[in-house]
Design an enzyme around this catalytic site. Structure first.
Site, PDB file in Angstrom:
ATOM      1  N   GLY B  42      42.659  52.234 -17.686  1.00 54.50           N
ATOM      2  CA  GLY B  42      42.888  51.161 -18.178  1.00 54.50           C
ATOM      3  C   GLY B  42      41.687  49.918 -17.967  1.00 54.50           C
ATOM      4  O   GLY B  42      41.129  49.357 -19.058  1.00 54.50           O
ATOM      5  N   HIS B  43      41.246  49.973 -16.774  1.00 56.84           N
ATOM      6  CA  HIS B  43      40.171  49.104 -16.393  1.00 56.84           C
ATOM      7  C   HIS B  43      38.928  49.558 -17.045  1.00 56.84           C
ATOM      8  O   HIS B  43      37.964  49.026 -17.385  1.00 56.84           O
ATOM      9  CB  HIS B  43      40.043  49.290 -14.709  1.00 56.84           C
ATOM     10  CG  HIS B  43      41.109  48.568 -13.971  1.00 56.84           C
ATOM     11  ND1 HIS B  43      42.045  49.482 -13.459  1.00 56.84           N
ATOM     12  CD2 HIS B  43      41.627  47.142 -13.683  1.00 56.84           C
ATOM     13  CE1 HIS B  43      42.793  48.768 -12.735  1.00 56.84           C
ATOM     14  NE2 HIS B  43      42.571  47.377 -13.141  1.00 56.84           N
ATOM     15  N   GLY B 190      42.936  42.739 -20.267  1.00 63.79           N
ATOM     16  CA  GLY B 190      44.048  43.706 -20.956  1.00 63.79           C
ATOM     17  C   GLY B 190      45.113  43.076 -21.443  1.00 63.79           C
ATOM     18  O   GLY B 190      45.801  42.040 -20.842  1.00 63.79           O
TER      19      GLY B 190
END
Lengths: 323, 323
Positions: B42-43, B190
């Protein structure tokens, strides 16, 4: 005779930031002097102080609705933009930019130039709809309107924070906005608004702004009254009464310097003098210069802060007592 | 084989700002990706998104005590700094700087490197002394310690704000600090943390930051679970149960797209599915995408946000429903 310097007047925040970035890219430093206009010699002294630190000076003139509650004097706050410009031009080296935005809380991009600022008057009833959990300002606080506030949670309490619950929230927020728009290297604040000065210092530290805050000494008229835009509303009689603030503060300072360290005694001296003159005390507190926590005895450097009403005008003053 | 790019690791905030000002003066743009470390795909997707916008990428790795309450999992929040650097080096074009400060709430200039962060554990008792009017974080809140907080007053309420009262105050404040230290042109967040993303967008608008906020889509493992650093704490059984979040959200979205506009019905569908899987619902809300106000019927674009506990792990997920 030297030609007086005409400041550039900027109303648009993007243009303001572009100017700053342009001059800073040339290695120039900028000092910001935030004001609400109706300038007097106190403001002029801030500009002169600013000239000691930076190459270029930006004075902002903006009456910030976010720091007024609906019951306060937003609608009657004095203004004289043309006179302000003339006063700034009379300063040696003048100022480079006057930033004079119309409404810093209007985020619409449709350029319809509508007004999100609620028309605040002296009647609380007009702004009833704005109440949000007990905190209410003259900025519309609902829907997609402005909702971000900077709180300096301990310093904003006490002193002026007691009677003006939205004031320092509004000040810290507008100063943050101005810092982000003007991107200065220095900003100058008057120590007449002592709590405000300490709050901005703390905010700059806590939020890691890369801006040095300069505190500038209180300016007084020849009779000792601390200069304030609100002084214009005083009748001659009220002005005479208001002199009791500075006079009694100086007497208390003198007593302290001679060894009177009991704060109750010192406060009584000031409270009695102002009452006798016909003023109505809001507060008279001796507090630590950094934490603004009340002192019982003067055992370190303190500041004696006073707020009082003279007729319909609320004034503040203070003296530092350094030991 | 291409040599992998080694990021510059900066721990000092003044050095971080100097680096930014130096590269920006050369006309380069910077994107900041704020993280708390223990990086996952995700990062990595946030960094890849950042590369689309800016010349240079700064990833901050800092577990922010200001957004944890003493009863939350600050002390057990996972970390793997060495692994994080290797993961960042594996990204095409890598990153330019990893900003990894020790303590962003320590303002002392005596260089004694003391620690203002209270040792928060799972026991509320250890932090009792920190309570300030019901709001308490793992940063010491007294004396001359940190006291300035940025509040996005409407958006911070509801959803995660209900069960985590200091969370968004802490997030908005640390992001303000990082913005003032790194001075980026872009910042990437995000959309898994949907409320956080909207809060930062609003804060940037309201405080006039000259930074463009990029929202990056939710990244999921192949089984559909939204990626989170906290997933590492899930047992295989808990992980299986947690899949009920994404599955039921997709089902609700599908129902909505087929014409079911009643939010109570859609919420019941998700609540029931997560309960039946053995999760414990914190909230399941269908809200306006911008104001995050609860919707009764889906008549404009909304987002369905869910938080639930699986064992000792609290997870969040969401789907946008655009109509």
């Amino acid at each position: 005779m030297e030609a007086k310097k005409q400041p550039l007047i900027i109303t648009d925040k993007d243009r303001m930031r572009s100017w700053s970035r342009s001059v800073r890219s040339q290695g120039k430093t900028i000092a910001l002097v935030p004001t609400m206009g109706y300038l007097h010699q106190g403001h002029i002294s801030l500009v002169k102080e600013a000239h000691k630190h930076a190459n270029l000076i930006v004075v902002s003139i903006y009456v910030n609705p976010g720091q007024f509650s609906p019951s306060e004097d937003l609608s009657t706050y004095p203004s004289d933009f043309h006179g302000d410009i003339l006063k700034l031009m009379s300063i040696p080296d003048g100022v480079d930019v006057v930033f004079h935005p119309h409404n810093l809380y209007d985020y619409r991009t449709d350029n319809k130039n509508k007004n999100d600022i609620v028309n605040c008057t002296d009647s609380r009833d007009d702004c009833k709809n704005l109440k949000v959990e007990g905190v209410v300002s003259c900025v519309e606080e609902k829907g997609t309107g402005h909702e971000t506030w900077v709180r300096v949670e301990r310093l904003e309490k006490g002193l002026c924070g007691n009677s003006r619950p939205v004031f320092f929230r509004g000040v810290a927020t507008i100063v943050t906005k101005l810092f982000n728009i003007v991107e200065p290297d220095f900003a100058v604040f008057g120590k007449k608004d002592y709590q405000q000065w300490r709050i901005i210092q703390r905010m700059v530290r806590d939020l890691d702004f890369s801006i040095r805050i300069i505190g500038s000494e209180v300016m007084r008229d020849s009779d000792g009254l601390a200069m304030s835009s609100r002084n214009v509303h005083l009748s001659p009689e009220e002005r005479e009464k208001a002199l009791s603030m500075n006079r009694s503060l100086l007497k208390a300072k003198s007593c302290a310097e001679k060894g009177q360290i009991n704060c109750i005694e010192l406060r009584d001296l000031v409270i009695q003098a102002i009452n006798e003159a016909g003023g109505k005390i809001d507060y008279a507190e001796i507090v630590d210069q950094e934490t603004l926590e009340a002192a019982e005895e003067i055992r370190s450097s303190v500041v004696f802060c006073v707020a009082a009403w003279f007729g319909k005008v609320r004034l503040i003053d203070n003296v530092e007592i350094n030991i």
